[in-house]
Enzyme design. Structure first.
Site, PDB file in Angstrom:
ATOM      1  N   SER A  42      40.723  47.689  37.186  1.00 33.02           N
ATOM      2  CA  SER A  42      39.943  48.788  36.998  1.00 33.02           C
ATOM      3  C   SER A  42      39.621  49.684  38.250  1.00 33.02           C
ATOM      4  CB  SER A  42      38.581  48.441  36.192  1.00 33.02           C
ATOM      5  OG  SER A  42      37.574  48.203  37.286  1.00 33.02           O
ATOM      6  N   VAL A  43      39.251  50.768  37.857  1.00 35.80           N
ATOM      7  CA  VAL A  43      38.967  51.808  38.677  1.00 35.80           C
ATOM      8  C   VAL A  43      37.726  51.583  39.825  1.00 35.80           C
ATOM      9  CG1 VAL A  43      37.337  53.206  37.328  1.00 35.80           C
ATOM     10  CG2 VAL A  43      38.678  54.418  38.975  1.00 35.80           C
ATOM     11  N   LYS A  44      37.006  50.690  39.335  1.00 40.87           N
ATOM     12  CA  LYS A  44      35.895  50.130  39.926  1.00 40.87           C
ATOM     13  C   LYS A  44      35.975  49.426  41.274  1.00 40.87           C
ATOM     14  CE  LYS A  44      32.597  51.840  37.292  1.00 40.87           C
ATOM     15  NZ  LYS A  44      31.841  52.996  37.810  1.00 40.87           N
ATOM     16  N   ASP A  45      37.420  48.945  41.417  1.00 44.39           N
ATOM     17  CA  ASP A  45      37.843  48.069  42.715  1.00 44.39           C
ATOM     18  C   ASP A  45      37.733  49.162  43.726  1.00 44.39           C
ATOM     19  OD1 ASP A  45      38.556  46.327  40.893  1.00 44.39           O
ATOM     20  OD2 ASP A  45      40.780  46.230  41.211  1.00 44.39           O
ATOM     21  N   THR A  75      32.687  46.772  37.726  1.00 45.10           N
ATOM     22  CA  THR A  75      32.252  46.898  39.191  1.00 45.10           C
ATOM     23  C   THR A  75      32.129  45.600  39.761  1.00 45.10           C
ATOM     24  OG1 THR A  75      31.296  48.960  38.975  1.00 45.10           O
ATOM     25  CG2 THR A  75      30.491  47.740  40.642  1.00 45.10           C
TER      26      THR A  75
END
Length: 458
Positions: A42-45, A75
């Site tokens: 995911s982008v939350k990395d 997240t």
């Protein structure tokens, strides 16, 4: 030899993939920024590592510490991977609407997960926001990154996502679309892109039941707009500091159903096995693009996560049918109730400044037992029911000469068009005698107990 020192070094530089089939009939070039290529899918990395490193630099997180965060799952996964590489413990609070897959994945990477109720106010001690803050106060050497208000969130996207998009489109990007939850993704990315070319347009994707779109357009934080919705990862009932409305040019709202259907289309037609809010972002962005894009425009839609988080939900036919998201759906929805009123659902309201005796006349004239109350600008500010009026008159007959604003109750709750009858019925109780819903044209309709009974028996 070519290798990375740890898994967190593989974060970023995710690919752009052209969308070919779901964009049929839309002008311009539509690209997807596929963030499930990050190690935590995911982008939350991106923000997880940035928030931890920022805390280390400021000396607020020391060796052996505990990371505590409220998360919808993604997240948490990013923080857990970073914690493994850096030697920290993790405790995450999550709302009970999140998929079981997200909970299981976090526990699989060693995190403790505390599940909290969804349908409570943000400041309720049971909310996942409040529980995370309390754990942070109680546990020594712990960090509450608070992705909603932590400037490192938006900074991560300003430093990585924005530059990647500018580089990979050779500076030709004209539009950027992303779901808005904490606000860091769209605000940080848009800030960078607009610094390169001020004409770049940013489009925030919101969900029905969230406050963002109305707040952007009116400056009003309307608690009456807040109601339960199913889509995970976007929309809020608060205003995170990372949402910079000055950097978001337009908001588009997407229903749970439209988001779920588009998510499945992306898997079937584009080979992109993505998560639910990816469908929201794509559906909303394409709705906007259909009306505004030209042949020379380049739009990038950020797809934040992977479909493995939603195997038991939108990729499960039974779940989709039970929630009315497939054509052979099991339950009727608010949309059906509104449409079945055959045009006889024009909303009757009453001004807060009229007298109670006048309000009684309106209730009797239309044969209704409840009515929304509006202020001078037409905004819904309360509600009035015949039972409330009767009780007040019994206590004090002079109440009939008072203004409606003196006796009105709180506004009726807004619900989404795709909320099913079982969900609607659970929201109507002694304290909330009716529900309000906006149709596709933003016209407001009322749903009463009588409407629900009619829908259940027809």
């Amino acid at each position: 030899m070519n290798y990375y020192n740890s898994i967190i070094d593989t974060i970023g530089n995710t690919p752009l993939v052209k969308l070919n089939k779901v964009t049929k009939g839309i002008r311009g070039t539509i690209l997807a920024k596929v963030e499930y290529f990050n190690p935590g899918n995911s982008v939350k990395d991106r923000i997880a590592v940035r928030m931890i490193e920022d805390a280390e630099e400021r000396g607020v997180l020391k060796p052996g510490g505990t990371i505590i965060e409220g998360t919808s799952g993604n997240t948490g996964m990013g923080l857990a991977l970073a914690a493994i590489g850096k030697g920290y413990k993790c405790i995450f609070t999550m709302a009970d609407k999140q998929s079981q897959e997200k909970i299981d994945i976090l526990r699989a990477v060693g995190a403790e997960v505390v599940v909290c109720p969804t349908n409570v106010a943000p400041d309720d001690p049971r909310s996942y926001y409040s529980v995370a803050k309390k754990l942070n106060r109680d546990i020594p050497n712990s960090l509450y990154p608070n992705q909603y208000d932590n400037p490192a969130n938006a900074a991560a996207h300003y430093e990585t996502t924005g530059p990647e998009l500018w580089r990979d489109t050779d500076g030709q990007i004209t539009h950027f679309a992303a779901g808005v939850g904490t606000g860091g993704t769209i605000s940080g990315t848009a800030k960078f892109l607009k610094e390169q070319r001020a004409e770049v347009i940013s489009i925030g994707i919101d969900t029905y039941g969230s406050v963002f779109k109305k707040y952007k357009e009116t400056g009003i934080f309307d608690e009456g707009e807040v109601y339960p919705y199913l889509t995970e990862g976007i929309g809020e009932d608060i205003l995170p500091q990372n949402v910079d409305f000055s950097l978001i040019d337009h908001f588009v709202k997407v229903t749970d159903k439209d988001a779920a259907i588009m998510t499945r289309r992306l898997a079937r037609e584009e080979g992109l096995f993505v998560g639910w809010s990816c469908g929201s972002a794509t559906h909303g962005a394409l709705e906007w693009a259909r009306e505004h894009l030209t042949d020379d425009d380049v739009m990038v839609i950020l797809l934040p996560d992977h479909g493995t988080r939603y195997l038991g939900k939108i990729y499960n036919d039974t779940w989709m049918k039970d929630h009315g998201f497939l054509e052979d759906r099991a339950f009727k929805t608010a949309r059906d109730i509104v449409h079945n009123k055959n045009g006889h659902s024009e909303l009757t309201t009453i001004g807060s400044g009229v007298s109670v005796s006048q309000a009684i006349q309106v209730l009797n004239r239309y044969g209704i037992s409840q009515i929304p109350v509006t202020d001078a600008d037409g905004h819904i500010v309360g509600s009035l029911t015949d039972s409330t009026v009767l009780n007040r008159l019994i206590q004090d007959p002079s109440v009939k000469d008072h203004h409606v604003s003196d006796v009105m109750d709180k506004p009726f709750k807004f619900v989404g068009l795709d909320n099913t009858i079982d969900a609607l019925s659970s929201l109507i109780d002694r304290d909330n005698k009716a529900l309000l819903v906006r149709d596709e044209k933003e016209q407001i309709h009322i749903i009463t107990q009588a409407d629900l009974l009619a829908a259940m028996t027809n």
